[in-house]
Design a protein around this motif. Structure first.
Motif, PDB file in Angstrom:
ATOM      1  N   THR A 215       0.863  -1.179   0.000  1.00 53.84           N
ATOM      2  CA  THR A 215       0.000   0.000   0.000  1.00 53.84           C
ATOM      3  C   THR A 215       0.904   1.235   0.000  1.00 53.84           C
ATOM      4  O   THR A 215       2.111   1.120   0.268  1.00 53.84           O
ATOM      5  N   LYS A 216       0.311   2.388  -0.250  1.00 53.99           N
ATOM      6  CA  LYS A 216       1.121   3.612  -0.260  1.00 53.99           C
ATOM      7  C   LYS A 216       1.820   3.795   1.089  1.00 53.99           C
ATOM      8  O   LYS A 216       2.997   4.120   1.155  1.00 53.99           O
ATOM      9  N   GLU A 217       1.056   3.540   2.168  1.00 53.65           N
ATOM     10  CA  GLU A 217       1.602   3.729   3.516  1.00 53.65           C
ATOM     11  C   GLU A 217       2.809   2.805   3.739  1.00 53.65           C
ATOM     12  O   GLU A 217       3.836   3.219   4.283  1.00 53.65           O
ATOM     13  N   GLU A 218       2.619   1.574   3.291  1.00 60.18           N
ATOM     14  CA  GLU A 218       3.716   0.607   3.463  1.00 60.18           C
ATOM     15  C   GLU A 218       4.956   1.057   2.684  1.00 60.18           C
ATOM     16  O   GLU A 218       6.077   0.940   3.159  1.00 60.18           O
ATOM     17  N   LEU A 219       4.711   1.565   1.496  1.00 60.00           N
ATOM     18  CA  LEU A 219       5.849   1.994   0.670  1.00 60.00           C
ATOM     19  C   LEU A 219       6.526   3.223   1.272  1.00 60.00           C
ATOM     20  O   LEU A 219       7.759   3.314   1.298  1.00 60.00           O
ATOM     21  N   PHE A 220       5.719   4.153   1.811  1.00 65.05           N
ATOM     22  CA  PHE A 220       6.298   5.384   2.367  1.00 65.05           C
ATOM     23  C   PHE A 220       7.135   5.089   3.611  1.00 65.05           C
ATOM     24  O   PHE A 220       8.075   5.812   3.923  1.00 65.05           O
ATOM     25  N   LYS A 221       6.732   4.016   4.300  1.00 66.55           N
ATOM     26  CA  LYS A 221       7.503   3.662   5.499  1.00 66.55           C
ATOM     27  C   LYS A 221       8.958   3.375   5.155  1.00 66.55           C
ATOM     28  O   LYS A 221       9.846   3.593   5.955  1.00 66.55           O
ATOM     29  N   LEU A 222       9.139   2.881   3.949  1.00 72.10           N
ATOM     30  CA  LEU A 222      10.509   2.593   3.512  1.00 72.10           C
ATOM     31  C   LEU A 222      11.341   3.862   3.421  1.00 72.10           C
ATOM     32  O   LEU A 222      12.562   3.825   3.413  1.00 72.10           O
ATOM     33  N   LEU A 223      10.639   5.011   3.367  1.00 75.17           N
ATOM     34  CA  LEU A 223      11.343   6.301   3.237  1.00 75.17           C
ATOM     35  C   LEU A 223      11.468   7.039   4.551  1.00 75.17           C
ATOM     36  O   LEU A 223      12.160   8.047   4.626  1.00 75.17           O
ATOM     37  N   GLU A 224      10.788   6.545   5.596  1.00 74.15           N
ATOM     38  CA  GLU A 224      10.677   7.339   6.829  1.00 74.15           C
ATOM     39  C   GLU A 224      12.023   7.736   7.411  1.00 74.15           C
ATOM     40  O   GLU A 224      12.232   8.858   7.814  1.00 74.15           O
ATOM     41  N   GLU A 225      12.943   6.784   7.435  1.00 69.63           N
ATOM     42  CA  GLU A 225      14.230   7.092   8.042  1.00 69.63           C
ATOM     43  C   GLU A 225      14.984   8.164   7.254  1.00 69.63           C
ATOM     44  O   GLU A 225      15.946   8.739   7.723  1.00 69.63           O
ATOM     45  N   GLU A 226      14.494   8.429   6.115  1.00 69.55           N
ATOM     46  CA  GLU A 226      15.139   9.448   5.289  1.00 69.55           C
ATOM     47  C   GLU A 226      14.465  10.809   5.440  1.00 69.55           C
ATOM     48  O   GLU A 226      14.841  11.753   4.777  1.00 69.55           O
ATOM     49  N   ASN A 227      13.451  10.865   6.366  1.00 65.53           N
ATOM     50  CA  ASN A 227      12.745  12.144   6.506  1.00 65.53           C
ATOM     51  C   ASN A 227      13.705  13.248   6.966  1.00 65.53           C
ATOM     52  O   ASN A 227      14.631  12.998   7.728  1.00 65.53           O
ATOM     53  N   ASN A 228      13.438  14.440   6.512  1.00 65.45           N
ATOM     54  CA  ASN A 228      14.239  15.567   7.002  1.00 65.45           C
ATOM     55  C   ASN A 228      13.432  16.854   6.961  1.00 65.45           C
ATOM     56  O   ASN A 228      12.378  16.905   6.328  1.00 65.45           O
ATOM     57  N   ILE A 229      13.994  17.850   7.705  1.00 66.39           N
ATOM     58  CA  ILE A 229      13.329  19.164   7.759  1.00 66.39           C
ATOM     59  C   ILE A 229      14.388  20.213   7.398  1.00 66.39           C
ATOM     60  O   ILE A 229      15.507  20.174   7.913  1.00 66.39           O
ATOM     61  N   THR A 230      13.994  21.078   6.524  1.00 67.75           N
ATOM     62  CA  THR A 230      14.907  22.163   6.148  1.00 67.75           C
ATOM     63  C   THR A 230      14.411  23.452   6.810  1.00 67.75           C
ATOM     64  O   THR A 230      13.238  23.794   6.681  1.00 67.75           O
TER      65      THR A 230
END
Lengths: 309, 428
Positions: A215-230
């Motif tokens: 699912t989209k949520e499952e796929l986005f989880k793969l990116l979570e550790e890459e989250n960042n804030i500018t």
């Protein structure tokens, strides 16, 4: 409903599909996302029985497509990437022909043609030859021809290529409507926005392989550790001071006024970060969240942009 | 079976294309009209060298034999008096001679009836018959001239003898003798043929025509008597077959179009067999070809009075096998090409070449022998042979069987190759 088991297909040296396994449930609107040449169309052509494959098997309603082609063909509606219609015939004549090919006849055929023409919003122009249609209108008839025989499964191979925004929205609405009627739809695209908008489950393909699916949520989880804030400040800041204060985060200085916070759960900790910065009496001009998307996921998984090719 | 919607769709597409309809029906009609009008009245024929002529001598006198050997010595013609039956050479009789001409084995024959020499001696007109196929008008005229020339050059004394008998009968013996003396003087001076014969021999204000043509040459037209325009069959059949090839090739090229615009792939995904797609296309092209030939023959009947009702079953058989053979050829041309432009150029070259060699453009009997032999390797030749056999030689189904068989053979071979090539191409 649709199951691919270790399916491989080669074109000489080119490995178009490499041991692809996939299960799509009845009533799903499933997206196949990948750049051009990823193997999406090959997979569609394997499922619709057009292409023989080298290894593995494909099952539709538990029937192997190797042995039950005629029966399976009746269950599938295909909307090909190109507009595969007869430009010299009218919309109605085109639909009538494709209906007859799927063994519809008489009043049933006539009613189905008229209903579909209404569904795609072209009933009033049914007697015009396709030559007189715009690209978007032809696309709609292209879709209509695939739906005429009321198939259980609809395979849509990039159905919005070259379509104007208005027609694209019309097509999206139609696909969503079809999905509510219980049709199983496989939708291939290289536009991540389309896959994100329409599909509940998505498989990302590259070089003939499924590199991620869920699912989209499952796929986005793969990116979570890459989250960042500018964060952009109004004035210059002291990067070393920040490194001491925010030692548990990974920091990157972009310029004298810009800093990037990275790390897991960074979004959840945003309020704490802002509070500390306020205490440091540094004025914030702008905060930018890097929202996860499929484009980024593809970039992460392959090292390439989705639309590189 | 999904072939019927496929065929219906092809016809719908065909009828929507005005240029295709015009190319199929209207253009050949116009050309038939032009060619028919230009050549139809002339009567066409083969070259003038070495015309093979049958000869039947029922007189069997010294004079008829001499006449025979004089004709035989001429370069322009070769005389055949015998044919083989069970390894035995048998003299032709009139009936066999006529049968040979009717069967197209020879173009014409000379018949010397009994009483040939007697009539000459009696001063009566020399009886001779030329039996001929009117398709070969030029040969007929040549033989006619050759006969007159041979008699005038080689037997003037006999002719004069006959003429003197006529003079005596007309003037009485005494006056006749005076007249003969005068004639002798003149003949001695100007022998063998005086220059201004009419001035010398024909008395003014008299119905006595001593110098009228001494040969009573009867022409017996053996074939095509009921055709008002004897060459028209040639042009209807020729143009029809040539344009049939063009239109069926256009039909074959629609397969390439369908591959190009993706409809073939869409059909292959639908519950349609590949064989159904190809067979329906061939059937559509064949039906189109059949309708084209029918329309053109009806046009020939309406405009030029071509007797298409002479042997309807045989004509229908020929039209069907011709349409099938042309269709297979059209599909074959399309199958060796990659796109419609290629089909256009290759088909133009191939069809015009075949049509010229096979006799669609000009009657093959105009052409040198070796071209005629090459022409036998074309579809046009066999189609036209079958059709002209029906119209000219009054042949029936059993007689046109070789042409039918060859056209069916062409259909099978080209269809087989085309289907194999297309099967391969469709999956590329």
């Amino acid at each position: 409903m649709i199951e691919l088991k270790d399916v491989s297909k080669n074109y000489g040296e080119i490995k178009a599909l490499q041991n692809v396994s996939l299960k799509i449930e009845k009533g799903e609107l499933f997206g196949l996302l990948g750049p051009n040449g990823a193997g999406k169309t090959t997979m569609i052509n394997v499922i619709n029985t057009f292409l023989p494959f080298d290894n593995g098997d494909v099952f539709i309603n538990n029937l192997s497509i190797k042995d039950n082609q005629r029966e399976i063909k009746q269950k599938i509606g295909i909307i090909p990437q190109e507009i595969a219609l007869y430009e010299e015939l009218s919309a109605y004549e085109n639909l009538k022909f494709w209906g007859e090919i799927y063994e519809l006849s008489g009043k049933d055929l006539k009613n189905r043609c008229n209903d579909i023409l209404k569904l795609v919003g072209l009933y009033d122009r049914r007697n015009d030859t396709l030559k007189k249609y715009s690209g978007g209108m032809k696309r709609r008839i292209n879709i209509a021809a695939g739906l005429l025989h009321n198939p259980e499964i609809i395979l849509m191979d990039e159905p919005t290529v070259g379509v104007d925004p208005q027609s694209r929205n019309f097509i999206f609405g139609m696909i969503e409507h079809l999905n509510t009627t219980g049709k199983t739809i496989i939708y291939t695209t290289h536009y991540m926005e389309e896959a994100e908008r329409l599909c509940k489950r998505i498989a990302i393909m590259d070089h003939g392989k499924i590199i991620a699916s869920g699912t989209k949520e499952e796929l986005f989880k793969l990116l979570e550790e890459e989250n960042n804030i500018t964060i952009i400040f109004k004035n210059d800041f002291d990067f070393e001071n920040f490194q001491i204060t925010f030692s548990k985060y990974q920091l990157t200085q972009v310029d004298d006024k810009t800093i990037i916070f990275s790390g897991s759960n960074i979004i959840e900790n945003l309020s704490e970060i802002i509070l500390i910065i306020k205490k440091m009496e540094i004025e914030i001009k702008e905060i930018d969240f890097a929202k996860p998307n499929l484009e980024k996921l593809f970039l992460k998984l392959t090292g390439r942009e989705l639309r590189d090719e | 079976m999904n072939m019927i919607p496929l065929i219906k769709k092809d016809f719908r597409l065909f009828l929507k294309s005005k240029s295709a309809v015009a190319l199929t029906y209207l253009v050949p009609m116009i050309l038939i009209l032009i060619f028919g009008a230009v050549f139809g009245g002339f009567g066409k024929s083969e070259g003038i060298n070495d015309i093979k002529v049958l000869l039947v001598d029922d007189d069997k006198t010294g004079f008829s034999s001499k006449f025979h050997s004089l004709l035989d010595s001429l370069e322009e013609i070769t005389i055949h008096t015998k044919h083989k039956v069970n390894d035995e050479n048998i003299l032709f009789d009139v009936q066999t001679m006529d049968e040979w001409i009717q069967a197209g084995k020879r173009k014409l024959g000379i018949y010397i009836p009994s009483g040939f020499e007697q009539k000459i001696n009696d001063g009566e007109k020399i009886p001779l018959e030329i039996h001929y196929d009117p398709k070969f008008n030029i040969e007929y005229s040549i033989i006619n001239g050759v006969i007159q020339k041979t008699i005038m050059e080689n037997f003037p004394q006999i002719i004069f003898g006959g003429m003197m008998n006529k003079v005596n009968n007309f003037l009485g013996n005494e006056k006749g003798e005076h007249f003969q003396d005068d004639i002798d003087n003149v003949v001695r001076r100007y022998f063998p043929i005086p220059e201004k014969q009419e001035d010398i021999f024909a008395p003014e204000s008299s119905n006595f025509q001593m110098m009228e043509n001494p040969i009573e040459l009867e022409s017996v037209q053996l074939l095509g008597k009921e055709e008002e325009n004897v060459m028209f069959v040639q042009y209807v059949a020729g143009m029809a077959v040539m344009f049939l090839l063009f239109s069926v090739t256009y039909g074959g090229a629609t397969l390439l179009n369908e591959k190009h615009n993706g409809t073939i792939n869409r059909l292959l995904i639908a519950p349609v067999k590949r064989s159904e797609i190809l067979l329906s296309k061939m059937l559509y092209i064949s039906i189109l070809g059949f309708s084209q030939l029918i329309v053109l023959f009806i046009f020939g009947w309406l405009v030029f009075g071509l007797n298409i009702f002479k042997d309807v079953p045989s004509l229908l058989v020929m039209i069907i096998v011709t349409a099938l053979a042309c269709s297979s050829m059209g599909i074959f041309i399309a199958s060796i090409c990659k796109n419609q432009q290629q089909v256009g150029s290759i088909s133009t070259l191939l069809i015009l070449g075949m049509s010229a060699l096979g006799g669609s453009m000009f009657p093959s009997f105009f052409m040198p022998k070796y071209i005629q032999t090459i022409g036998k390797f074309t579809l046009n030749h066999w189609a036209m042979k079958g059709i002209t056999d029906i119209f000219w030689y009054n042949k029936h189904i059993a007689d046109i069987f070789p042409s039918v068989l060859i056209l069916i053979g062409i259909t099978v071979v080209f269809s087989f190759i085309a289907i194999r090539l297309f099967n391969k191409r469709l999956m590329e």
